[in-house]
Motif scaffolding. Structure first.
Motif, PDB file in Angstrom:
ATOM      1  N   GLU A  30      39.094  25.786  50.703  1.00  0.00           N
ATOM      2  CA  GLU A  30      39.027  25.186  49.386  1.00  0.00           C
ATOM      3  C   GLU A  30      37.612  24.688  49.093  1.00  0.00           C
ATOM      4  OE1 GLU A  30      39.680  22.320  47.248  1.00  0.00           O
ATOM      5  OE2 GLU A  30      41.241  23.090  45.936  1.00  0.00           O
ATOM      6  N   PHE A  31      37.456  23.779  48.137  1.00  0.00           N
ATOM      7  CA  PHE A  31      36.125  23.352  47.690  1.00  0.00           C
ATOM      8  C   PHE A  31      35.721  21.982  48.257  1.00  0.00           C
ATOM      9  CE2 PHE A  31      37.897  26.079  44.342  1.00  0.00           C
ATOM     10  CZ  PHE A  31      36.920  27.059  44.262  1.00  0.00           C
ATOM     11  N   ASP A  32      36.577  20.972  48.050  1.00  0.00           N
ATOM     12  CA  ASP A  32      36.239  19.606  48.457  1.00  0.00           C
ATOM     13  C   ASP A  32      35.857  19.464  49.929  1.00  0.00           C
ATOM     14  OD1 ASP A  32      36.917  19.199  45.868  1.00  0.00           O
ATOM     15  OD2 ASP A  32      38.475  17.708  46.235  1.00  0.00           O
ATOM     16  N   ASN A  36      33.023  16.972  51.839  1.00  0.00           N
ATOM     17  CA  ASN A  36      33.417  16.013  52.870  1.00  0.00           C
ATOM     18  C   ASN A  36      32.680  16.287  54.182  1.00  0.00           C
ATOM     19  OD1 ASN A  36      35.243  14.635  51.217  1.00  0.00           O
ATOM     20  ND2 ASN A  36      36.897  16.055  51.689  1.00  0.00           N
ATOM     21  N   TYR A  37      32.478  17.558  54.478  1.00  0.00           N
ATOM     22  CA  TYR A  37      31.702  17.905  55.676  1.00  0.00           C
ATOM     23  C   TYR A  37      30.260  17.432  55.534  1.00  0.00           C
ATOM     24  CZ  TYR A  37      28.473  20.879  58.286  1.00  0.00           C
ATOM     25  OH  TYR A  37      27.432  21.330  59.048  1.00  0.00           O
ATOM     26  N   ARG A  38      29.658  17.663  54.365  1.00  0.00           N
ATOM     27  CA  ARG A  38      28.259  17.259  54.159  1.00  0.00           C
ATOM     28  C   ARG A  38      28.112  15.743  54.200  1.00  0.00           C
ATOM     29  NH1 ARG A  38      24.307  16.860  49.851  1.00  0.00           N
ATOM     30  NH2 ARG A  38      25.900  16.988  48.232  1.00  0.00           N
ATOM     31  N   ALA A  39      29.103  15.026  53.646  1.00  0.00           N
ATOM     32  CA  ALA A  39      29.051  13.565  53.677  1.00  0.00           C
ATOM     33  C   ALA A  39      29.211  13.052  55.105  1.00  0.00           C
ATOM     34  CB  ALA A  39      30.142  12.985  52.785  1.00  0.00           C
ATOM     35  N   THR A  40      30.098  13.685  55.872  1.00  0.00           N
ATOM     36  CA  THR A  40      30.275  13.291  57.273  1.00  0.00           C
ATOM     37  C   THR A  40      29.008  13.570  58.070  1.00  0.00           C
ATOM     38  OG1 THR A  40      32.633  13.810  57.111  1.00  0.00           O
ATOM     39  CG2 THR A  40      31.712  13.612  59.320  1.00  0.00           C
ATOM     40  N   GLU A  41      28.395  14.705  57.791  1.00  0.00           N
ATOM     41  CA  GLU A  41      27.146  15.061  58.468  1.00  0.00           C
ATOM     42  C   GLU A  41      26.058  14.029  58.172  1.00  0.00           C
ATOM     43  OE1 GLU A  41      24.715  19.212  59.002  1.00  0.00           O
ATOM     44  OE2 GLU A  41      25.064  18.528  56.945  1.00  0.00           O
ATOM     45  N   PHE A  42      26.044  13.519  56.947  1.00  0.00           N
ATOM     46  CA  PHE A  42      25.052  12.513  56.580  1.00  0.00           C
ATOM     47  C   PHE A  42      25.222  11.258  57.427  1.00  0.00           C
ATOM     48  CE2 PHE A  42      23.178   9.087  54.163  1.00  0.00           C
ATOM     49  CZ  PHE A  42      22.024   9.649  53.618  1.00  0.00           C
ATOM     50  N   ILE A 143      44.469  24.325  58.964  1.00  0.00           N
ATOM     51  CA  ILE A 143      43.143  24.340  59.565  1.00  0.00           C
ATOM     52  C   ILE A 143      42.089  24.600  58.483  1.00  0.00           C
ATOM     53  CG2 ILE A 143      43.249  26.812  60.124  1.00  0.00           C
ATOM     54  CD1 ILE A 143      41.758  26.123  62.744  1.00  0.00           C
ATOM     55  N   GLY A 144      41.033  23.821  58.494  1.00  0.00           N
ATOM     56  CA  GLY A 144      39.983  23.951  57.492  1.00  0.00           C
ATOM     57  C   GLY A 144      40.169  23.085  56.268  1.00  0.00           C
ATOM     58  N   TRP A 145      41.386  22.515  56.083  1.00  0.00           N
ATOM     59  CA  TRP A 145      41.665  21.695  54.896  1.00  0.00           C
ATOM     60  C   TRP A 145      41.138  20.279  55.141  1.00  0.00           C
ATOM     61  CZ3 TRP A 145      43.980  23.417  50.328  1.00  0.00           C
ATOM     62  CH2 TRP A 145      44.313  22.438  49.406  1.00  0.00           C
ATOM     63  N   PHE A 146      39.823  20.160  55.197  1.00  0.00           N
ATOM     64  CA  PHE A 146      39.195  18.872  55.484  1.00  0.00           C
ATOM     65  C   PHE A 146      39.107  18.047  54.202  1.00  0.00           C
ATOM     66  CE2 PHE A 146      35.186  16.405  56.662  1.00  0.00           C
ATOM     67  CZ  PHE A 146      35.876  15.497  57.447  1.00  0.00           C
ATOM     68  N   ASP A 514      30.020  19.491  39.912  1.00  0.00           N
ATOM     69  CA  ASP A 514      30.803  19.926  41.067  1.00  0.00           C
ATOM     70  C   ASP A 514      32.232  19.432  40.921  1.00  0.00           C
ATOM     71  OD1 ASP A 514      30.866  17.217  42.085  1.00  0.00           O
ATOM     72  OD2 ASP A 514      28.848  17.532  42.853  1.00  0.00           O
ATOM     73  N   ASN A 515      33.009  19.579  41.990  1.00  0.00           N
ATOM     74  CA  ASN A 515      34.445  19.311  41.915  1.00  0.00           C
ATOM     75  C   ASN A 515      34.802  17.845  41.767  1.00  0.00           C
ATOM     76  OD1 ASN A 515      33.898  21.875  43.486  1.00  0.00           O
ATOM     77  ND2 ASN A 515      36.068  22.103  43.054  1.00  0.00           N
ATOM     78  N   SER A 516      33.833  16.952  41.884  1.00  0.00           N
ATOM     79  CA  SER A 516      34.152  15.542  41.672  1.00  0.00           C
ATOM     80  C   SER A 516      34.396  15.240  40.195  1.00  0.00           C
ATOM     81  CB  SER A 516      33.026  14.652  42.204  1.00  0.00           C
ATOM     82  OG  SER A 516      31.803  14.962  41.569  1.00  0.00           O
TER      83      SER A 516
END
Length: 715
Positions: A30-32, A36-42, A143-146, A514-516
């Motif tokens: 999906e998109f979100d 969420n991955y980029r924010a966690t990486e930050f 799986i992948g639905w983060f 974006d999706n927000s």
């Protein structure tokens, strides 16, 4: 050992079903999840303090995004913390891909504990097994639905379990600790997923109902305020939902006050009334007080000029409302649940749930030696009815309907099982068990191509661009990698808002939306630009966000977004460097070795109807009478029509295979490649087309096209 074995079966079954999409590729779904991955990486790279101050300049150019105030902070913080502890040598990307599978599967154990408090061990085990195979929960936790749902539900179920366990029986300090912990976790669950506000609804009704089911007034007088205080402190600890959720600006209605503060105050007034009433008159006086309070609150709300909550919250309360916001309508998750979808996603669970609701009301369940306490019975019914009702609003809320059916169904099957096992006839016992097991397995194997196992095996959206096709490709990975490697770091990409997170995360470039969906005005500007004449669109895309270019939009946007950043004005330029579009089509081979195409695949060529709706423009100006086929004006006089590198070759009657040079109702447009923007000195130039664009064999095409905006163009 039997309990452990059944729980292990539930967890492993859930994990196997959730892992199916990995067969297509190990990717976020999906998109979100990409944001969420980029924010966690930050957080992993910069720490939580920096995260709280992070203004993401790749989102909503040029305004940016205050991430901590507009995101699921608990999801990002928890995942980053767990990765630092358990990540080992794995990459953060792989860790986030696996995270929903692990958390979702472990939730089976939490569901067991929750339902066990309500209806006993057998009910808990049945609920765990039902949760493991529930389709709406599986498709929103594979799986992948983060995204928020898996972790949010995990926290919410623990919070509700602790609350019910604490009030089921007064155990002094143990109940106190559970109430404090439960309130804190419920607040944290709201910071992880806004959808957990659903649980506030049955809790609110339950708070008001408690005085009618529990006689220990002194216990309730300190227990519920303790839980409430803990919940409030947890909510205001984060920017979202934050203190504004409980105490918004003057003139706005507080969803939090309605669902949290109001019911607690009503309950306390009823308890105080009961405390000063004789035993024989407690119920009567309580009903009178409740009626007076309900009438007073209704009158106050109606008399004040208060802004109501947003449409999605009102719609959850009244599913019959129809949205007038085309942006809301364009999101598939916001579509109203259809009866066919409801039965397909819930199947046999509906029967189990109805049995449970009936038996909870019946005298037979009260006569059982494993009877359920009245207040636990009340909670099961309240939660069940609230979940079923709420799920009728949005398709995204179907999982709450299934949660309700799981609670009611597991309790109903337990009561039936208890009565069957009391019989002496072994054949009846055997037949009952076989029938129940058979019913639970049936939706997993039938129908052959649309059973729960098949549907749960979703193709990760990044492999098809959310098109109608199920053939996986790497076009989006290749396109975003091209952006990352071939554009300057300060480039701004113009695209429809769906693709914003992919471009920001994989392409590492700024996007306009974006999706927000923080600014509906910005999205409307994008839609209007796509439908504007090419020369006008060039002026819009090359003008900075402070320059008024309202005369160049096809029409001035009529509804400025009230929550837009002050730097974004709906009449100003978009200052973009590249344009990205996605086109999905069926490709057919011909005798002349020149493939022809049917552009009806779910890419931007299909979304044009929503572009028009969001822009407030009539489709009749751009489409033929069928509401889908583009007319000559769209193809020749709009930016999107020229960006799509195909032109209509002829119109086909699919029944007779006759070809026609002009459109007639019932005909299908057949396209041939026609790249309009190839001149390096023109306003736009095609600089990249993903691999499937160049293929010639029959099949599907999911191509990503990137155009460079020529800021030096002289018209």
């Amino acid at each position: 050992l039997l309990i452990i074995g059944i729980l292990a079966l539930a967890v492993s079954t859930s994990a196997l079903l959730r892992a199916q999409p990995a067969e297509y590729g190990f990717a976020l779904h999906e998109f979100d999840p990409f944001f969420n991955y980029r924010a966690t990486e930050f957080i992993v790279d910069n720490g939580f303090s920096a995260y709280l101050e992070w203004d993401d300049d790749k989102s909503w150019y040029p305004a940016g995004r205050n991430v901590s105030a507009t995101s699921q902070v608990m999801l990002h913080l928890t995942t980053a913390t767990l990765y630092n502890i358990f990540g080992g040598n794995s990459s953060l990307y792989d860790f986030t891909v696996m995270f929903p599978l692990v958390v979702g599967s472990l939730t089976c154990v939490v569901v067991f504990a929750l339902v066990r408090v309500i209806g006993g061990t057998t009910a808990g085990l049945i609920a765990s097994l039902m949760f493991a195979i529930s389709l709406p929960i599986l498709v929103r936790g594979s799986i992948g639905w983060f995204k928020s749902e898996p972790f949010g539900l995990f926290l919410a179920f623990i919070a509700i379990y602790l609350f019910l366990s604490a009030i089921k029986k007064n155990k002094g300090i143990i109940s106190f600790v559970k109430l404090i912990s439960g309130g804190l976790l419920l607040g944290l669950s709201l910071a992880a997923w806004g959808g957990n506000q659903f649980f506030l609804l049955p809790l609110a009704v339950f708070f008001i109902a408690l005085p009618f089911f529990r006689k220990d007034i002194k216990f309730l007088l300190w227990a519920i305020p303790t839980y409430y205080t803990s919940l409030v402190l947890s909510i205001i600890s984060f920017e979202r939902p934050g203190i504004e959720y409980l105490f918004p600006d003057e003139g706005h209605m507080s969803t939090g006050a309605i669902l949290i503060i109001g019911p607690v105050i009503i309950m306390m007034i009823i308890l105080i009334t009961q405390n000063f009433s004789s035993i024989s008159k407690r119920i009567r006086n309580s009903i009178i007080v409740l009626g007076v309070l309900a009438a007073s609150i209704t009158g106050i709300v109606l008399s004040l000029n208060i802004t109501p909550p947003s449409f999605r919250y009102i719609h959850a309360v009244n599913p019959f409302l129809i949205s007038e916001d085309r942006l809301v309508d364009s999101v598939s998750e916001h579509t109203t649940t259809e009866i066919q979808t409801l039965f397909g996603f819930s199947s046999i669970f509906i029967i189990f749930g109805l049995i449970g609701a009936w038996l909870l009301f019946s005298k037979r369940s009260k006569d059982s030696k494993f009877s359920i306490p009245n207040h636990m019975r009340a909670f099961a019914l309240i939660c069940g009815l609230a979940g079923i009702y709420t799920s009728s609003a949005f398709s995204r809320l179907e999982l709450f309907g299934n949660i309700a059916l799981i609670i009611l169904g597991s309790i109903g099957l337990t009561i039936l099982l208890q009565h069957i096992l009391e019989k002496q006839n072994l054949l009846i016992k055997f037949i009952f068990c076989v029938v129940i097991i058979g019913l639970m397995i049936t939706p997993m194997i039938a129908p052959e191509n649309k059973n729960w196992v098949v549907i749960a095996k979703q193709l990760p959206v990044i492999f098809n661009g959310a098109s109608f096709f199920t053939t996986p490709t790497n076009d989006w990975f290749d396109a975003t990698n091209w952006i990352k490697e071939n554009t300057s770091p300060d480039s701004v990409i113009f695209s429809w808002w769906d693709y914003g997170y992919w471009i920001q995360t994989l392409g590492e470039r700024a996007t306009l939306a974006d999706n927000s969906t923080l600014s509906t005005g910005q999205i409307e500007k994008i839609a209007r630009t796509l439908l504007s004449p090419t020369d006008n669109a060039w002026v819009i895309l090359t003008s900075d966000p402070l320059t008024d270019v309202s005369d160049y939009y096809i029409a001035t946007p009529k509804n400025p977004d009230p929550i837009s950043d002050e730097h974004i004005n709906v009449t100003t330029g978009l200052d973009s460097d590249y344009i990205l579009i996605h086109v999905a089509a069926l490709r057919y081979e011909t005798d002349q070795d020149i493939p022809v195409y049917d552009l009806h695949g779910g890419g931007d060529e299909t979304k044009r109807y929503w572009f028009m709706a969001i822009a407030g423009l009539s489709p009749h100006h751009f489409l033929e009478s069928d509401g889908f086929t583009p007319n000559q004006h769209f193809q020749e006089n709009t930016l999107l029509g020229n960006l799509i590198p195909f032109s209509i070759l002829f119109y086909l009657d699919e029944t007779t295979l006759e070809q026609y040079p002009s459109y007639r109702p019932g005909l299908t447009a057949v396209y041939v490649k026609d790249i309009k923007f190839q001149d390096p000195n023109g306003p736009f130039m095609l600089v990249y087309a993903s691999p499937s664009f160049s293929e010639t064999h029959a099949g599907t095409m999911n191509t990503v096209l990137i155009y460079k905006v020529n800021h030096d163009f002289i018209g």
